[in-house]
Design an enzyme around this catalytic site. Sequence first.
Site, PDB file in Angstrom:
ATOM      1  N   GLY A 107       1.392 -33.720  -2.428  1.00 52.39           N
ATOM      2  CA  GLY A 107       1.791 -33.040  -3.667  1.00 52.39           C
ATOM      3  C   GLY A 107       1.336 -31.586  -3.654  1.00 52.39           C
ATOM      4  N   HIS A 108       0.092 -31.373  -3.221  1.00 49.28           N
ATOM      5  CA  HIS A 108      -0.409 -29.998  -3.105  1.00 49.28           C
ATOM      6  C   HIS A 108       0.386 -29.232  -2.040  1.00 49.28           C
ATOM      7  CE1 HIS A 108      -4.201 -32.166  -4.483  1.00 49.28           C
ATOM      8  NE2 HIS A 108      -4.083 -31.245  -5.403  1.00 49.28           N
ATOM      9  N   GLY A 126      -8.857 -29.343  -4.571  1.00 53.01           N
ATOM     10  CA  GLY A 126      -9.135 -29.952  -3.271  1.00 53.01           C
ATOM     11  C   GLY A 126      -8.732 -31.404  -3.203  1.00 53.01           C
TER      12      GLY A 126
END
Length: 278
Positions: A36-37, A31
């Site tokens: 980047g995620h 989370g």
Amino acid sequence: MRTIRDLPALRARVHDWKEAGESVGLVPTMGALHAGHLALVQAARAACDRVIVTLFVNPRQFDRPEDLARYPRTEEGDATLLQPHGVDVLFAPDAATVYPPGFATSVSVAGLPDVLCGAHRPGHFDGVATVVTKLLLMTGATSAFFGEKDWQQLQVIRRLVADLNIPVRITGCPTVRERDGLALSSRNQRLGPPERLAAPALHREMATAAGAIARGAGVGDSLAAARSRLITAGFSQVEYLELRAGDTLALLEAPAAGARLFAAAWIGGVRLIDNIAV
Ligand code: AMP
């Protein structure tokens, strides 16, 4: 995007997809999502029919309780951020779903975790290996996507997937950076303004050292110079700054094909890591 918290509902969903012959991409996260995620999500979206993002702050991979307690938890904002990216399921289990009472199994990869972050964070990679194994088996993903930002983690995961014959394809995705070079990280939120200003020195000094080494400068001298410039720039401690083989993580005294520089350094009470090709 549907948020699912329990395993039977997740399994039922994935069962239907697989019956229809669809591929399933997994993006595990803790989370506090950032670009980047999202790059991992986009890679999964491009390669797979279905995408599952998992959101689980895994207590077993934190070696310091205060780090776990301070880790940002922003599920609502994370779900909003994911909404336009074509994610099918956000799997956000609680700790008791992942580690029910009586849970007694640990996945431990030998060798790779002995150096770099593993040497400084006891038990960290056992926690990572255990939760990633569980997430792969819980989701039944056909592909899973991880960031090269956590290079050592990526090698540990490739190893365990091969060793345990888990039928999943692992894809590593390039590190996404701020314009000033700082690698995106959920922990960057904890940097105060002066530390945030100084933090890009980590990537800058790594790039300078990598360039010097590639041009034939001595590894020891180049890394010592980079260490002292990092302290001058405002870092309180350089935990490690090393040239290693990208696949085996063996220490190198001279550049070789696949060599990378790896660093972990502390600034304003925040531990930052980075790695780049030499
Ligand atoms: P985390 O939420 O920190 O556990 O990270 C979840 C995934 O995102 C891991 O595979 C990380 O390597 C990846 N990741 C984190 N930061 C970045 C980044 N700046 N660029 C690319 N991938 C990243």
